[in-house]
Scaffold this active site. Structure first.
Site, PDB file in Angstrom:
ATOM      1  N   HIS A 202       0.806  -1.230   0.000  1.00 40.35           N
ATOM      2  CA  HIS A 202       0.000   0.000   0.000  1.00 40.35           C
ATOM      3  C   HIS A 202       0.839   1.281   0.000  1.00 40.35           C
ATOM      4  CE1 HIS A 202       1.144  -0.212   4.217  1.00 40.35           C
ATOM      5  NE2 HIS A 202       0.853   1.059   4.302  1.00 40.35           N
TER       6      HIS A 202
HETATM    7  N1  UDP Z   1      -3.653  -5.524   8.651  1.00 43.46           N
HETATM    8  C1  UDP Z   1      -4.966  -5.898   8.787  1.00 43.46           C
HETATM    9  N2  UDP Z   1      -5.641  -6.292   7.672  1.00 43.46           N
HETATM   10  C2  UDP Z   1      -5.076  -6.354   6.441  1.00 43.46           C
HETATM   11  C3  UDP Z   1      -3.713  -5.967   6.319  1.00 43.46           C
HETATM   12  C4  UDP Z   1      -3.028  -5.552   7.452  1.00 43.46           C
HETATM   13  O1  UDP Z   1      -5.522  -5.882   9.875  1.00 43.46           O
HETATM   14  O2  UDP Z   1      -5.746  -6.725   5.466  1.00 43.46           O
HETATM   15  C5  UDP Z   1      -2.948  -5.048   9.869  1.00 43.46           C
HETATM   16  C6  UDP Z   1      -1.654  -5.749  10.177  1.00 43.46           C
HETATM   17  O3  UDP Z   1      -1.870  -6.906  10.946  1.00 43.46           O
HETATM   18  C7  UDP Z   1      -0.883  -4.675  10.951  1.00 43.46           C
HETATM   19  C8  UDP Z   1      -1.412  -3.392  10.359  1.00 43.46           C
HETATM   20  O4  UDP Z   1      -2.607  -3.708   9.669  1.00 43.46           O
HETATM   21  O5  UDP Z   1      -1.214  -4.716  12.324  1.00 43.46           O
HETATM   22  C9  UDP Z   1      -0.393  -2.796   9.431  1.00 43.46           C
HETATM   23  O6  UDP Z   1      -0.942  -1.705   8.803  1.00 43.46           O
HETATM   24  P1  UDP Z   1      -0.420  -1.120   7.422  1.00 43.46           P
HETATM   25  O7  UDP Z   1       0.300  -2.183   6.674  1.00 43.46           O
HETATM   26  O8  UDP Z   1      -1.593  -0.476   6.780  1.00 43.46           O
HETATM   27  O9  UDP Z   1       0.533   0.064   7.885  1.00 43.46           O
HETATM   28  P2  UDP Z   1       2.076   0.157   8.243  1.00 43.46           P
HETATM   29  O10 UDP Z   1       2.373  -0.852   9.303  1.00 43.46           O
HETATM   30  O11 UDP Z   1       2.850  -0.051   6.980  1.00 43.46           O
HETATM   31  O12 UDP Z   1       2.240   1.548   8.757  1.00 43.46           O
END
Ligand code: UDP
Length: 356
Positions: A202
């Site tokens: 994403h």
């Molecule tokens: N996550 C979720 N559903 C999904 C994909 C990811 O609940 O379909 C959760 C994942 O377990 C983690 C969080 O979203 O706890 C990560 O968020 P994201 O990847 O959007 O953001 P980043 O960590 O890159 O800031």
């Protein structure tokens, strides 16, 4: 103590769940939801599943550019800070909402504490890096998940108020793993545990340009065997805009789903053969659950996952992805790199002591 916590998107809900509980056990919390993530699959579901209290203030900023969203959140927070008069603002992670909360607190002369302080990719083109750097430099309390984060802050001259507390996402993974295990997981999607690869993507660098999307499609196409991709709405919108959604859907062995709730996503992660991701949080969660991770970036803030041998950085190069997926993980369980599962408690205790 009265803490005003500001959250607004998926990773922040996960981080806030254990911290909110710990803060409320010993003090008062006012919860503000910026509305940066407004899609129910990325927001409402998380409040329900993770037992996060109803927000006291919902700013509802909705769609917009990062600059527009930042400005709207800062402006909306100002009267709330005046009205609520908290002892401190608590900001999480590295998003637009984090930056806006930090700026609003600083401009209103309210103390600021940052959860997940000190992370650096050393790439200032990354929106997340800009958000982290500004937030850390405006914070009086900096709660670091790793010794590397403490060192990074020291290199920028920040030592006052810095505490190594461990990672609150690890707390969440421990707290919610039993509930995740009881979800249908792989079976419900017709996948065999231990055989499929879980994909997430994403980030701006992976989705903002057509060239990056074409590379992403090639990367997913290079995965041997079944895979599942709970697609972030931002990624879907970008693929649609570039007319590339059909190409993803046509990849052999790939199942594309809606973004999942935390419990269903964790259930799929628990029995995955490997994870392929550009997410920060998912790299760590893979390690927490002993699942090898392949990261679609050239650098990571979570360097410990790489040096421990559980995460491989492959950029957008299909050959490196294939090689990484073919390499077995180290023997035994991953080392405990992110604390002891009591980081949230430590943060709440530290805030109470500081504000007393
Ligand atoms: N996550 C979720 N559903 C999904 C994909 C990811 O609940 O379909 C959760 C994942 O377990 C983690 C969080 O979203 O706890 C990560 O968020 P994201 O990847 O959007 O953001 P980043 O960590 O890159 O800031």
């Amino acid at each position: 103590m009265k803490i005003l916590s500001v959250v607004g998107n998926r990773p922040q809900f996960v981080k806030a769940a254990p911290v909110s509980r710990a803060v409320r056990a010993i003090g008062e919390e006012v919860l503000v939801h910026s509305g940066q993530h407004y899609d129910p699959a990325l927001a409402d579901l998380f409040f329900d599943e993770l037992g996060i209290p109803e927000p006291d203030h919902a700013l509802g900023v909705g769609p917009g550019t990062p600059t527009g969203q930042t400005a709207a959140i800062v402006a909306a927070l100002e009267p709330i800070l005046v009205g609520e008069s908290p002892d401190a603002v608590l900001a999480y992670g590295d998003t637009t909402t984090t930056l806006a909360a930090a700026v609003a607190a600083a401009k209103s002369d309210v103390a600021l504490a940052h959860v997940e302080a000190g992370l650096r990719s050393f790439d200032r083109r990354m929106p997340e890096e800009q958000n982290r750097v500004v937030t850390d430099h405006l914070s009086q309390r900096l709660y670091c998940p790793t010794p590397t984060a403490v060192t990074n802050l020291g290199a920028e001259g920040i030592t006052d108020g810095v505490e190594l507390v461990g990672d609150v996402m690890y707390d969440a993974s421990i707290a919610f793993a039993p509930a995740a295990r009881s979800r249908p997981g792989a079976d419900a999607l017709g996948l065999t545990p231990g055989e499929y690869v879980l994909v997430t993507a994403h980030r701006a660098a992976t989705t903002d340009t057509r060239a990056a999307l074409v590379d992403l499609i090639a990367m997913i196409g290079a995965i041997d065997g079944p895979s599942v991709f709970p697609m972030h709405p931002r990624t879907r919108a970008r693929l649609e805009a570039e007319g590339l959604l059909g190409e993803i859907a046509g990849i052999d062995g790939l199942l594309v789903s809606e973004p999942l709730g935390y419990l269903d996503f964790t259930a799929l992660l628990l029995t995955a053969r490997a994870v392929v991701t550009d997410s920060g949080g998912v790299q760590k969660e893979a390690l927490f659950h002993g699942v090898p991770c392949v990261t679609l970036r050239e650098e990571t803030e979570w360097v410990e996952t790489v040096s421990a041998g559980w995460n491989a950085l492959v950029g957008l190069d299909p050959d490196r992805l294939r090689a990484a997926l073919a390499t077995p993980p180290p023997a035994g369980d991953p080392p405990p790199l992110y604390g002891d599962g009591r980081s949230a408690e430590r943060i709440a205790g530290s805030l109470a002591e500081w504000l007393a």
